[in-house]
Design a protein around this motif. Structure first.
Motif, PDB file in Angstrom:
ATOM      1  N   ASN A 197      36.667  63.102 -40.146  1.00  5.74           N
ATOM      2  CA  ASN A 197      37.128  62.281 -41.010  1.00  5.74           C
ATOM      3  C   ASN A 197      37.580  62.968 -42.287  1.00  5.74           C
ATOM      4  O   ASN A 197      36.580  63.365 -42.930  1.00  5.74           O
ATOM      5  CB  ASN A 197      36.246  60.809 -41.515  1.00  5.74           C
ATOM      6  CG  ASN A 197      36.928  59.841 -42.189  1.00  5.74           C
ATOM      7  OD1 ASN A 197      38.098  60.238 -42.772  1.00  5.74           O
ATOM      8  ND2 ASN A 197      36.308  58.554 -42.186  1.00  5.74           N
ATOM      9  N   GLU A 250      39.492  62.538 -45.899  1.00  3.61           N
ATOM     10  CA  GLU A 250      40.208  61.601 -46.744  1.00  3.61           C
ATOM     11  C   GLU A 250      41.445  62.416 -47.667  1.00  3.61           C
ATOM     12  O   GLU A 250      41.065  63.484 -47.812  1.00  3.61           O
ATOM     13  CB  GLU A 250      39.388  61.108 -47.841  1.00  3.61           C
ATOM     14  CG  GLU A 250      38.875  62.022 -48.942  1.00  3.61           C
ATOM     15  CD  GLU A 250      38.155  61.105 -50.128  1.00  3.61           C
ATOM     16  OE1 GLU A 250      38.356  59.813 -50.020  1.00  3.61           O
ATOM     17  OE2 GLU A 250      37.367  61.883 -50.669  1.00  3.61           O
ATOM     18  N   ASN A 270      42.923  57.969 -44.694  1.00  8.55           N
ATOM     19  CA  ASN A 270      42.042  58.991 -44.023  1.00  8.55           C
ATOM     20  C   ASN A 270      42.554  59.307 -42.955  1.00  8.55           C
ATOM     21  O   ASN A 270      43.302  58.500 -42.059  1.00  8.55           O
ATOM     22  CB  ASN A 270      40.607  58.008 -43.763  1.00  8.55           C
ATOM     23  CG  ASN A 270      39.801  57.993 -44.714  1.00  8.55           C
ATOM     24  OD1 ASN A 270      38.800  58.732 -45.123  1.00  8.55           O
ATOM     25  ND2 ASN A 270      39.860  56.834 -45.498  1.00  8.55           N
ATOM     26  N   GLN A 327      33.294  51.847 -43.967  1.00 13.22           N
ATOM     27  CA  GLN A 327      34.844  51.851 -43.811  1.00 13.22           C
ATOM     28  C   GLN A 327      35.575  50.336 -44.215  1.00 13.22           C
ATOM     29  O   GLN A 327      34.869  49.328 -43.956  1.00 13.22           O
ATOM     30  CB  GLN A 327      35.315  52.232 -42.440  1.00 13.22           C
ATOM     31  CG  GLN A 327      36.341  53.031 -41.966  1.00 13.22           C
ATOM     32  CD  GLN A 327      36.792  53.277 -40.818  1.00 13.22           C
ATOM     33  OE1 GLN A 327      36.731  52.742 -39.686  1.00 13.22           O
ATOM     34  NE2 GLN A 327      36.787  54.617 -40.669  1.00 13.22           N
TER      35      GLN A 327
END
Length: 266
Positions: A31, A33, A60, A180
């Motif tokens: 993941n 960002e 993301n 999230q």
């Protein structure tokens, strides 16, 4: 009566692309960002979702190496129920509530495409790869340790569309780093009839409601993402202005429901 959750519907239902829910997922993922031009992010949001002014174009990018199953040990058929995936999520607002929206997503498996369309994910075929973690580490497999690097890439229709790298720094100790926003997608089914092509059979904002979410072996560090310009593609309109935190982890969850937020179907 013909049986099956997705096409094809057949007498015995064995050929359907997917078993009926619940659907069980396990994966390793990256993941990353990043921040894009807020105007470019606003342009990909559907009616009913608003830009989040506080996000400043925050999103993301996620690479996943998935294993899937229904209730009948489908994971024992890995050729059919393993797949890889890449997608983007951008911060947005639904009636003032913070959510995330997915404008682009790619997978390498037709059953995953069918499940995604059922949930409102605009899935396309692509070739997705990421560095794997193995318990026996060495030159060919990075350890879960400071300085280790994990990379991901996406190719579709012969063109490179995304590349990402996560450089590990330390294990995640703050659960908030893994939190999230709820994902809200546009569930869309067009009509081909000549007099109905501007009136989709289904046009809804739908919230995904996964449950029993588990995250293990989570490490955090620095992320880097590029979205190269490619002929016939618009994903590079969301090119990162800068990248931020990167996470590498394993996860599992269950999908058996979808919440309709707003219907635009005529």
């Amino acid at each position: 009566m013909l049986k099956g959750f997705n096409y094809p519907l057949t007498p015995k239902g064995r050929s359907t692309l997917n078993p009926p829910p619940p659907w069980y997922y396990s994966a390793d993922f990256l993941n990353i960002e990043f921040w894009s031009d807020p105007a470019a992010v606003a342009a990909v949001l559907p009616d009913g979702l608003d830009p989040d002014p506080s996000a400043d174009g925050h999103g993301n990018a996620l690479f996943y190496d998935w294993q899937f199953s229904g209730d009948n040990e489908e994971y024992l058929d890995p050729a059919r129920y393993q797949y890889r995936e890449f997608f983007l999520l951008f911060d947005a607002l639904y009636e003032g509530k913070p959510v995330a929206y997915c404008p682009y997503i790619f997978v390498d498996n037709d059953a995953a495409i069918a499940r995604g369309w059922t949930q409102g994910y605009p899935k396309r075929l692509g070739q997705v790869f990421q560095t794997r973690y193995y318990a026996a580490t060495g030159k060919a497999g990075p350890a879960l340790a400071p300085g280790s690097k994990f990379a991901g890439s996406l190719t579709s229709a012969g063109q490179r569309l995304a590349e990402g790298v996560v450089t590990l720094k330390e294990p995640v100790t703050d659960p908030q780093l893994l939190k999230q926003r709820p994902i809200v997608n546009l569930l869309y089914t067009p009509r081909l009839a000549a007099d109905r092509q501007d009136k989709p059979a289904v046009l809804e904002l739908a919230e995904n409601v996964p449950h029993d979410i588990k995250i293990e072996q989570a490490w955090v560090g620095e992320g880097s993402l590029t979205l190269p310009v490619a002929k016939g593609e618009e994903i590079s309109d969301l090119v990162p202005i800068r990248s931020g935190r990167g996470i590498r982890a394993s996860m599992a969850y269950v999908v058996d429901d979808l919440k309709t937020l707003k219907s635009f179907t005529v």
